[in-house]
Write an enzyme that holds these catalytic residues in place. Sequence first.
Site, short mmCIF file in Angstrom:
data_model
loop_
_atom_site.label_atom_id
_atom_site.label_comp_id
_atom_site.label_asym_id
_atom_site.label_seq_id
_atom_site.Cartn_x
_atom_site.Cartn_y
_atom_site.Cartn_z
N GLU A 1 82.74 -35.37 39.09
CA GLU A 1 82.81 -34.67 40.37
C GLU A 1 84.23 -34.19 40.70
OE1 GLU A 1 80.25 -36.31 43.57
OE2 GLU A 1 79.90 -37.97 42.18
N GLU B 1 72.80 -36.92 39.29
CA GLU B 1 72.66 -37.98 40.29
C GLU B 1 71.65 -37.52 41.33
OE1 GLU B 1 76.24 -39.46 41.98
OE2 GLU B 1 77.22 -39.79 40.04
#
Length: 596
Positions: free
Chosen positions: A176, A252
Amino acid sequence: MLRRGFWPHSMNNMPAVRVEGLNANSSRFTLNGEPIRILGGSMHYFRVPRAYWSDRMVKMKACGLNTVTTYVPWNLHEPERGAFKFHGQLELEAFINEAARVGLWVILRPGPYICAEWDLGGLPSWLLRDKNMKLRTTYPGFTAAVNSYLDKLIPRVVPLQYMKGGPIIAFQVENEYGSYGNDSQYMSFIKEALVSRGIEELLVTSDNRQGLHRGGLKGGIVWLCFPEHTHTHIYTRRCLVLQPDRPMMVMEYWSGWFDVWGGLHHVFEADGMSINLYMFHGGTNFGFMGGALGNQPYRPMITSYDYDAPLSEAGDYTPKYHRLRTLFRGYQSDNLPMMPKSQQKKPYKAVTVFQHLSLWEALVYLEKPHHSLRPVNMENLPVNNGNGQAYGYTLYETAITSGGTLNSKNNVRDKALVFVDKVFIGVLDYKTLELAVPDGKGERILSLLVENCGRVNFGKDLNNQRKGLVGDIVLNNTPLRNFNIFSLDMKPDFIESTKQWKSVPKMLTYPAFFQGKLWVSGYPADTFIRLSGWSKGVVFINGQNLGRYWSIGPQQTLYLPGPWLKRGVNQVPPTYLFVRRQQKSPGLYILHILFS
């Protein structure tokens, strides 16, 4: 939604000759040249007792999943610079090989930053000894440390790649980064660090909607992160613009959410569940490893990482698990494996606390204090072979000659119990910056016992996660000087070195260590420790740190895995409790161990 006729291969049915790894050059993934849908679930080997790795993986397989994803926590594998640990609970190769034995592919997320609601996002605290450190950038001090770490890590997983006969089908590059960084060279550095050490499988990045356009990598494929209740079409549309005609993957797909101390327990509905779940099995933030949310306001993570996942913290089936299994069964050409039985749970009799040692009495078992003119943050203390103190508590003591107003200048990280001549006078933290110090005669000792409650794991505050006292404390606007600083990192060797325990007195002093014994008859089974009447502290059993406890909740029990018990007497030495002197605690003499 899943489409019939597009189900992943079983590892057991794969051909012996592997000519091509996971490929994403068309609208669907292929593995060895044949279509595959990745059905993944996240499980972190460092959050699950090693004895239960296989149990959790078999339950994944029985649910219909074909892939397990895991992070790799740098701070556990290199707790001191140059001192690496890849054995026991941290034997990564054994975890990956167990996945292959069960019949699961592996997607590895080696970091170096992992987030994961883990202390400092998995980065080792000794990096912060450098006052100029710039984490997650191409700052030379950071890249040198990353290279040294990857020199030890990557050779361990290279032989376990798919094209070498292993189960690893993809590697995630960092984590991320689009939500954090502005160093345009950093992701290329991490990619090259992996490739140059022998990584040949598919490289991917993972970002949320806001970070998609900044966190990608030339030659890599972007995978998404978003909650199950989000408008999926918004995310997928952005991803399709970035990488048209390539397969979609949600790295995710959040099955639940994490909890913080003093908050509510998060529960997501079981409807709408999809593939690649984060988490499929959350496990536990054993020890001091839970992270924290940012400083406005600062909120530390609880010990449980249950995550409201399909498998509970203790590995039990939940309604989400059964709904997923029903869904996946409808698209499976073969019958799913049988569901293994859940681990047995037992209620044990209460532990009687029979020995006690106050903090002040325990100081003789510590190394000599470090003397400093000014406060020193815990990471820069000259302890642990020059690596500083990573976790636990730090005691700062100095002499004062008057009372008045004590002001922390917001330099306490994260909570300090304040004493004058060992008498508790109050707490300093992010909300309370001032305390009244009572007047007294002559020279007295002011003590601040500072607790590191967990470093922030996500966001722009990573470089500001030094703990202890990070600046001056002033009394009547005058900075205090000449400190004796004790490091209490609460390692097992310190726990075992404490001697000359005393029987529990009628009038207790705090903070304190308490020791008790638990009798286990028959085969040890999982249980939960309920600490009714206790306030705040940490529980050890047989040398294992079960984690932090805090009565403000939402967590009310600590998970105790059966494999960490043994038949007969189990020591609970010691329980380090912060209980305010004025607080009435009828359960102080008992640690209730109950199946919850």
